[in-house]
Design a protein around this motif. Structure first.
Motif, PDB file in Angstrom:
ATOM      1  N   ALA A 123       0.832  -1.201   0.000  1.00 56.65           N
ATOM      2  CA  ALA A 123       0.000   0.000   0.000  1.00 56.65           C
ATOM      3  C   ALA A 123       0.868   1.254   0.000  1.00 56.65           C
ATOM      4  O   ALA A 123       0.632   2.185  -0.776  1.00 56.65           O
ATOM      5  CB  ALA A 123      -0.914  -0.008   1.217  1.00 56.65           C
ATOM      6  N   ALA A 124       1.861   1.297   0.830  1.00 63.34           N
ATOM      7  CA  ALA A 124       2.736   2.459   0.880  1.00 63.34           C
ATOM      8  C   ALA A 124       4.116   2.000   1.317  1.00 63.34           C
ATOM      9  O   ALA A 124       4.244   1.241   2.274  1.00 63.34           O
ATOM     10  CB  ALA A 124       2.204   3.492   1.865  1.00 63.34           C
ATOM     11  N   LEU A 125       5.114   2.432   0.608  1.00 64.18           N
ATOM     12  CA  LEU A 125       6.482   2.018   0.899  1.00 64.18           C
ATOM     13  C   LEU A 125       7.187   3.176   1.610  1.00 64.18           C
ATOM     14  O   LEU A 125       7.565   4.154   0.971  1.00 64.18           O
ATOM     15  CB  LEU A 125       7.177   1.691  -0.426  1.00 64.18           C
ATOM     16  CG  LEU A 125       8.312   0.686  -0.426  1.00 64.18           C
ATOM     17  CD1 LEU A 125       7.884  -0.655   0.141  1.00 64.18           C
ATOM     18  CD2 LEU A 125       8.830   0.513  -1.842  1.00 64.18           C
ATOM     19  N   PRO A 126       7.338   3.101   2.910  1.00 69.40           N
ATOM     20  CA  PRO A 126       7.863   4.263   3.640  1.00 69.40           C
ATOM     21  C   PRO A 126       9.392   4.321   3.639  1.00 69.40           C
ATOM     22  O   PRO A 126       9.994   4.805   4.582  1.00 69.40           O
ATOM     23  CB  PRO A 126       7.318   4.027   5.055  1.00 69.40           C
ATOM     24  CG  PRO A 126       7.281   2.549   5.198  1.00 69.40           C
ATOM     25  CD  PRO A 126       7.073   1.977   3.834  1.00 69.40           C
ATOM     26  N   LEU A 127      10.005   3.827   2.578  1.00 66.99           N
ATOM     27  CA  LEU A 127      11.470   3.787   2.572  1.00 66.99           C
ATOM     28  C   LEU A 127      12.061   5.126   2.172  1.00 66.99           C
ATOM     29  O   LEU A 127      11.451   5.903   1.439  1.00 66.99           O
ATOM     30  CB  LEU A 127      11.953   2.716   1.593  1.00 66.99           C
ATOM     31  CG  LEU A 127      11.571   1.290   1.958  1.00 66.99           C
ATOM     32  CD1 LEU A 127      11.997   0.332   0.851  1.00 66.99           C
ATOM     33  CD2 LEU A 127      12.220   0.899   3.270  1.00 66.99           C
ATOM     34  N   LEU A 128      13.283   5.367   2.634  1.00 67.51           N
ATOM     35  CA  LEU A 128      13.992   6.582   2.254  1.00 67.51           C
ATOM     36  C   LEU A 128      14.791   6.321   0.983  1.00 67.51           C
ATOM     37  O   LEU A 128      14.870   5.197   0.497  1.00 67.51           O
ATOM     38  CB  LEU A 128      14.906   7.025   3.391  1.00 67.51           C
ATOM     39  CG  LEU A 128      14.228   7.264   4.748  1.00 67.51           C
ATOM     40  CD1 LEU A 128      15.193   7.927   5.700  1.00 67.51           C
ATOM     41  CD2 LEU A 128      12.980   8.112   4.592  1.00 67.51           C
ATOM     42  N   ASP A 129      15.391   7.379   0.501  1.00 70.07           N
ATOM     43  CA  ASP A 129      16.230   7.341  -0.686  1.00 70.07           C
ATOM     44  C   ASP A 129      17.146   6.126  -0.715  1.00 70.07           C
ATOM     45  O   ASP A 129      17.815   5.846   0.271  1.00 70.07           O
ATOM     46  CB  ASP A 129      17.132   8.585  -0.621  1.00 70.07           C
ATOM     47  CG  ASP A 129      17.070   9.342  -1.917  1.00 70.07           C
ATOM     48  OD1 ASP A 129      16.163   9.037  -2.717  1.00 70.07           O
ATOM     49  OD2 ASP A 129      17.918  10.214  -2.109  1.00 70.07           O
ATOM     50  N   GLY A 130      17.173   5.409  -1.826  1.00 70.48           N
ATOM     51  CA  GLY A 130      18.133   4.326  -1.889  1.00 70.48           C
ATOM     52  C   GLY A 130      17.703   3.204  -2.798  1.00 70.48           C
ATOM     53  O   GLY A 130      16.651   3.239  -3.427  1.00 70.48           O
ATOM     54  N   VAL A 131      18.556   2.215  -2.848  1.00 70.96           N
ATOM     55  CA  VAL A 131      18.314   1.066  -3.707  1.00 70.96           C
ATOM     56  C   VAL A 131      18.057  -0.135  -2.799  1.00 70.96           C
ATOM     57  O   VAL A 131      18.797  -0.363  -1.842  1.00 70.96           O
ATOM     58  CB  VAL A 131      19.526   0.801  -4.607  1.00 70.96           C
ATOM     59  CG1 VAL A 131      19.277  -0.404  -5.504  1.00 70.96           C
ATOM     60  CG2 VAL A 131      19.835   2.035  -5.434  1.00 70.96           C
ATOM     61  N   TYR A 132      17.008  -0.866  -3.068  1.00 72.53           N
ATOM     62  CA  TYR A 132      16.612  -1.990  -2.221  1.00 72.53           C
ATOM     63  C   TYR A 132      16.418  -3.232  -3.063  1.00 72.53           C
ATOM     64  O   TYR A 132      16.036  -3.146  -4.232  1.00 72.53           O
ATOM     65  CB  TYR A 132      15.328  -1.656  -1.461  1.00 72.53           C
ATOM     66  CG  TYR A 132      15.497  -0.434  -0.586  1.00 72.53           C
ATOM     67  CD1 TYR A 132      15.915  -0.571   0.733  1.00 72.53           C
ATOM     68  CD2 TYR A 132      15.282   0.848  -1.094  1.00 72.53           C
ATOM     69  CE1 TYR A 132      16.115   0.541   1.528  1.00 72.53           C
ATOM     70  CE2 TYR A 132      15.483   1.970  -0.305  1.00 72.53           C
ATOM     71  CZ  TYR A 132      15.899   1.810   1.006  1.00 72.53           C
ATOM     72  OH  TYR A 132      16.095   2.908   1.789  1.00 72.53           O
ATOM     73  N   ASP A 133      16.697  -4.367  -2.451  1.00 70.37           N
ATOM     74  CA  ASP A 133      16.549  -5.627  -3.175  1.00 70.37           C
ATOM     75  C   ASP A 133      15.327  -6.385  -2.687  1.00 70.37           C
ATOM     76  O   ASP A 133      15.075  -6.476  -1.491  1.00 70.37           O
ATOM     77  CB  ASP A 133      17.789  -6.498  -2.966  1.00 70.37           C
ATOM     78  CG  ASP A 133      19.012  -5.860  -3.604  1.00 70.37           C
ATOM     79  OD1 ASP A 133      18.874  -5.356  -4.731  1.00 70.37           O
ATOM     80  OD2 ASP A 133      20.081  -5.860  -2.959  1.00 70.37           O
ATOM     81  N   LEU A 134      14.619  -6.951  -3.638  1.00 71.32           N
ATOM     82  CA  LEU A 134      13.437  -7.738  -3.319  1.00 71.32           C
ATOM     83  C   LEU A 134      13.754  -9.210  -3.558  1.00 71.32           C
ATOM     84  O   LEU A 134      14.232  -9.582  -4.631  1.00 71.32           O
ATOM     85  CB  LEU A 134      12.277  -7.296  -4.228  1.00 71.32           C
ATOM     86  CG  LEU A 134      10.988  -8.091  -4.080  1.00 71.32           C
ATOM     87  CD1 LEU A 134      10.280  -7.734  -2.792  1.00 71.32           C
ATOM     88  CD2 LEU A 134      10.076  -7.842  -5.282  1.00 71.32           C
ATOM     89  N   ASN A 135      13.536 -10.040  -2.531  1.00 73.25           N
ATOM     90  CA  ASN A 135      13.672 -11.487  -2.692  1.00 73.25           C
ATOM     91  C   ASN A 135      12.291 -12.095  -2.548  1.00 73.25           C
ATOM     92  O   ASN A 135      11.538 -11.687  -1.669  1.00 73.25           O
ATOM     93  CB  ASN A 135      14.556 -12.086  -1.599  1.00 73.25           C
ATOM     94  CG  ASN A 135      15.965 -11.505  -1.603  1.00 73.25           C
ATOM     95  OD1 ASN A 135      16.387 -10.901  -2.587  1.00 73.25           O
ATOM     96  ND2 ASN A 135      16.665 -11.681  -0.502  1.00 73.25           N
ATOM     97  N   VAL A 136      11.978 -13.058  -3.384  1.00 67.95           N
ATOM     98  CA  VAL A 136      10.695 -13.725  -3.226  1.00 67.95           C
ATOM     99  C   VAL A 136      10.899 -15.234  -3.236  1.00 67.95           C
ATOM    100  O   VAL A 136      11.876 -15.731  -3.780  1.00 67.95           O
ATOM    101  CB  VAL A 136       9.698 -13.341  -4.347  1.00 67.95           C
ATOM    102  CG1 VAL A 136       9.304 -11.886  -4.228  1.00 67.95           C
ATOM    103  CG2 VAL A 136      10.279 -13.637  -5.714  1.00 67.95           C
ATOM    104  N   GLY A 137       9.985 -15.946  -2.603  1.00 65.42           N
ATOM    105  CA  GLY A 137      10.142 -17.393  -2.570  1.00 65.42           C
ATOM    106  C   GLY A 137       8.865 -18.096  -2.187  1.00 65.42           C
ATOM    107  O   GLY A 137       7.887 -17.494  -1.739  1.00 65.42           O
ATOM    108  N   ILE A 138       8.877 -19.408  -2.408  1.00 66.26           N
ATOM    109  CA  ILE A 138       7.762 -20.264  -2.020  1.00 66.26           C
ATOM    110  C   ILE A 138       8.274 -21.215  -0.944  1.00 66.26           C
ATOM    111  O   ILE A 138       9.334 -21.823  -1.113  1.00 66.26           O
ATOM    112  CB  ILE A 138       7.266 -21.111  -3.225  1.00 66.26           C
ATOM    113  CG1 ILE A 138       6.829 -20.218  -4.378  1.00 66.26           C
ATOM    114  CG2 ILE A 138       6.166 -22.074  -2.804  1.00 66.26           C
ATOM    115  CD1 ILE A 138       5.509 -19.526  -4.160  1.00 66.26           C
ATOM    116  N   VAL A 139       7.543 -21.301   0.164  1.00 63.88           N
ATOM    117  CA  VAL A 139       7.919 -22.249   1.209  1.00 63.88           C
ATOM    118  C   VAL A 139       6.790 -23.255   1.395  1.00 63.88           C
ATOM    119  O   VAL A 139       5.681 -23.053   0.902  1.00 63.88           O
ATOM    120  CB  VAL A 139       8.218 -21.538   2.545  1.00 63.88           C
ATOM    121  CG1 VAL A 139       9.395 -20.585   2.407  1.00 63.88           C
ATOM    122  CG2 VAL A 139       6.999 -20.799   3.064  1.00 63.88           C
ATOM    123  N   ASP A 140       7.072 -24.344   2.099  1.00 64.45           N
ATOM    124  CA  ASP A 140       6.044 -25.372   2.269  1.00 64.45           C
ATOM    125  C   ASP A 140       5.021 -24.966   3.337  1.00 64.45           C
ATOM    126  O   ASP A 140       5.114 -23.889   3.927  1.00 64.45           O
ATOM    127  CB  ASP A 140       6.675 -26.732   2.576  1.00 64.45           C
ATOM    128  CG  ASP A 140       7.373 -26.724   3.931  1.00 64.45           C
ATOM    129  OD1 ASP A 140       7.297 -25.706   4.622  1.00 64.45           O
ATOM    130  OD2 ASP A 140       8.009 -27.738   4.266  1.00 64.45           O
TER     131      ASP A 140
END
Ligand SMILES: Nc1ncnc2c1ncn2[C@@H]1O[C@H](COP(=O)(O)OP(=O)(O)OP(=O)(O)O)[C@@H](O)[C@H]1O
Ligand SMILES: [Mg+2]
Lengths: 382, 310
Positions: A328-345
């Motif tokens: 809904a809203a990403l309250p992050l400050l200036d910068g570069v961020y990495d997104l990791n996604v995965g499936i778990v059991d």
């Protein structure tokens, strides 16, 4: 750049006795009995590490990590192959330093210093620093056998990092200290990195590897299966982790793969405070009921947020699937961020598919706050 | 990471010495490594002594109690009860016992030392023979304490040592050290594979004790019988014999004495000349030196599998 560690074609074989005859009497009484078998713990491992690198070694239990570190430290002789080391080395191999329980902490520090190759007066010069760092305080004159396991590791770590080694080798010891001490160790390791020392780290904590290591070596059943950037290393490690599970439990989770992460607009740039939507494409060989997880990391490797796996069930059908992520809203400050996604059991324990750095998000921020997230405090004088 | 990279200081390691870990380091490499870690050996000796007598200010006194008891008992048995007639027998006894004690305590203390320090062996890299050598080192300290006590005895009894034989002392001592070190290092390695070796060693040491002329005089007892059958050499196969005899020759001094029982002449020690003693000692030193190198080589083969046997 000079190499501090050069590992060339290391093999290590252990002889496993099925029926142990460890006494002369038994050997004389049962000549030739007791079968033994050779077990290869390391198979043709070669790599080199340049001065100043921090390398994480990953692998599941029994993959040979500790064996590899022991051969590098010279505790264990390789069956064949050679290791060249440049500079001084301090090592913390699995719980503790082999302190002598009967001696006091003080005497053990001197002895351990001598083990690492220091003269008595060299240890004397850094003694206070060691005690300060370990926070052992007055217990330094107590016999080590009365130490708690945390105190033991603290003292060992304090010696290892204060002897000014060119190479620091750490095998899963940081797990024992309390949180504050662990943070202190982390700080010291980061300082070591800045000082251009070589660090070799074994840990099962992926966050730690992500944060500290730019390069990762993955071992699987004694073989080196990956040597390269950490992001890929973590992926390879996770794949091997469940690959080895498959062979034993034979669960129907093969071939789930995260194929892509996209946004409707095609860009991963976002203004701070705005919402975001991602579409995650997942291909699955079979129908599978699991859970979806996402992680957001800063570029320093700090984990900013990991979603709760247990509240995001997904029903994968054979073929391709799409999972949407709405923020809904990403309250992050200036910068570069990495997104990791995965499936778990279903129990949220085993990772079935993982995509490290699936997307890189760039956040633009106009405000004046500093740090990672915006909390917009309102400050009033009362 | 990028802002970090700029802050990284470069440690210049281009001149740092390179160490090689390999499957089978050469004997020369291992000896050089051992020499490089002599400081560690010193510290281990000190900590060995400390652990043994921790917390007791009378530590050294206690350590002397057992040898003093032995000395007293042997003196009572052989001189008082059995009346062997050897004058100042306590000096003869003592000069042999200090040699035997050093050998015995080194070997007994070393047999289980690698097993006892398994935690260290599995965690820190150092030449493993240092563990046995530190035990030997501690016995060297006791040896010198006993030597000092022997000197006090000599002064109190007004007994003159054989001054011209005194230069043999360092040679005989080095031989003793190398022999004790060799046997100790070898045993410390073997017991890792065969745990009950320790018991066998104890029995063998007992046997060796009686085959060494410590509490009796060789010349005065079995020498004539062995000589008659041409078997004298057999007795000297035991390397402890010439070492003990050299110490006795130095401190006891005389070879022939008058019996305190009968007044007749007793042959206590061999009638060897000073030159003969030198030859015997130097040859033995050579043999024991080679023996020690052999032990180092064998130990190198043994230590490779310590980690999986411990
Ligand atoms: N002394 C030994 N004798 C026989 N086998 C051994 C010995 N040491 C290790 N192994 C075997 O070698 C393999 C690798 O062990 P190692 O301790 O290196 O694993 P690891 O990667 O450190 O595991 P973990 O994550 O549990 O610490 C294991 O299968 C182990 O059983
Ligand atoms: Mg391990």
């Amino acid at each position: 750049m000079v190499n501090t560690i050069e590992v060339q074609g290391i093999f290590k074989e252990f002889v496993i006795h099925h029926e142990r005859h460890q006494s002369l009497k038994e050997r004389l009484l049962h000549p030739g009995s007791g079968t033994s078998e050779k077990f290869r713990a390391l198979e043709n491992i070669s790599f080199s590490i340049a001065a100043g690198e921090t390398v994480g070694i990953l692998g599941h239990n029994g993959s040979g990590k500790s064996t590899l570190l022991k051969t590098i430290c010279g505790v264990l002789a390789p069956t064949t192959g050679e290791i060249k080391l440049r500079g001084t080395l301090a090592a913390l191999l699995e719980l503790g330093a082999g302190f002598q329980p009967e001696l006091s902490g003080r005497e053990n520090v001197y002895l351990y210093g001598a083990m690492l190759g220091l003269k008595r007066k060299e240890v004397a010069a850094i003694f206070d620093e060691i005690v300060d760092f370990s926070e052992i305080g007055k217990f330094i004159d107590t016999q080590v056998k009365f130490y708690s396991s945390g105190m033991y590791v603290r003292l060992a770590f304090a010696v290892a990092v204060n002897v000014d080694p060119d190479i620091l080798v750490v095998d899963e010891v940081l797990a024992v200290g309390d949180e504050r001490f662990r943070a202190k160790c982390m700080d010291r390791i980061i300082r070591f990195q800045r000082e251009g020392r070589t660090i070799l780290l074994v840990t099962h904590d992926a966050d730690q590897v992500r944060r500290l290591c730019s390069r990762t070596i993955v071992l699987n059943r004694g073989e080196l299966v990956f040597d390269g950037p950490t992001t890929e290393g973590l992926k390879v490690f996770r794949e091997h982790l469940h690959a080895s599970e498959d062979s034993t439990t034979n669960s129907a989770n093969e071939n789930i793969e995260i194929t892509s992460v996209t946004t409707p607009s095609g860009t991963f740039d976002v203004r701070s405070g705005e919402g975001m939507h991602f579409d995650v494409a997942i291909s699955s060989a079979k129908a599978y009921a699991g859970h979806f997880v996402m992680e957001l990391h800063s570029r320093r490797g700090e984990l900013i947020s990991r979603s709760d796996a247990m509240t995001s069930p997904v029903q994968l059908k054979p073929g391709s699937n799409v999972v949407g992520i709405d923020i809904a809203a990403l309250p992050l400050l200036d910068g570069v961020y990495d997104l990791n996604v995965g499936i778990v059991d279903e129990i949220g324990q085993n990772v079935l598919a993982w995509s490290e750095k699936a997307a890189t998000i760039e956040v633009a921020y106009d405000g004046r706050e500093q740090g990672i997230i915006e909390i917009a405090p309102s400050i009033t004088q009362l | 990471m990028s802002e970090l990279a700029s802050a990284i200081q470069r440690r210049d390691l281009s001149d740092a010495p390179v160490r090689t870990v390999s499957a089978r380091p050469s004997l020369r490499g291992r000896l050089a490594n051992l020499w490089g870690r002599r400081e560690l050996l010193g510290q281990l000796v000190v900590s060995d002594i400390r652990v043994k007598y921790k917390g007791s200010a009378l530590g050294l006194f206690w350590s002397m109690l057992a040898p003093a008891m032995n000395l007293g008992i042997y003196y009572l048995v052989f001189s008082v009860f059995l009346k062997n007639g050897v004058p100042n027998f306590v000096i003869y006894l003592f000069s042999g016992l200090i040699v035997w004690n050093m050998f015995f305590n080194s070997v007994i203390g070393s047999t289980t030392v690698v097993i006892a320090r398994a935690g260290l062996v599995k965690k820190v890299s150092f030449p493993r023979e240092i563990l046995a050598l530190s035990t030997v080192g501690a016995t060297v300290v006791y040896f010198f304490v006993q030597l000092a006590v022997l000197t006090v005895f000599l002064v109190l009894l007004g007994h003159q040592p054989a001054w011209s034989y005194l230069p043999l002392l360092p040679v005989a001592f080095v031989t003793l050290y190398l022999l004790a070190a060799g046997v100790s290092v070898l045993m410390s390695g073997i017991t890792v594979y065969m745990r009950d070796m320790a018991h066998l060693i104890e029995v063998l040491l007992q046997l060796t004790f009686w085959l060494t002329p410590v509490v009796y005089s060789y010349e005065n007892t079995i020498a004539p019988a062995l000589a008659r059958h041409g078997l004298s050499w057999l007795y000297f196969v035991n390397p402890m014999t010439p070492i003990v005899m050299t110490f006795q020759r130095i401190f006891y001094g005389a070879t022939n004495v008058l019996s305190t029982n009968t007044g007749q002449v007793l042959h206590v020690l061999p009638q060897w000349s000073l030159a003969h003693f030198w030859v015997v000692n130097l040859i033995l030193l050579g043999i024991v030196g080679i023996f020690y190198l052999l032990v180092e080589y064998l130990f190198g083969r043994l230590e490779v599998n310590f980690e999986s046997e411990l």
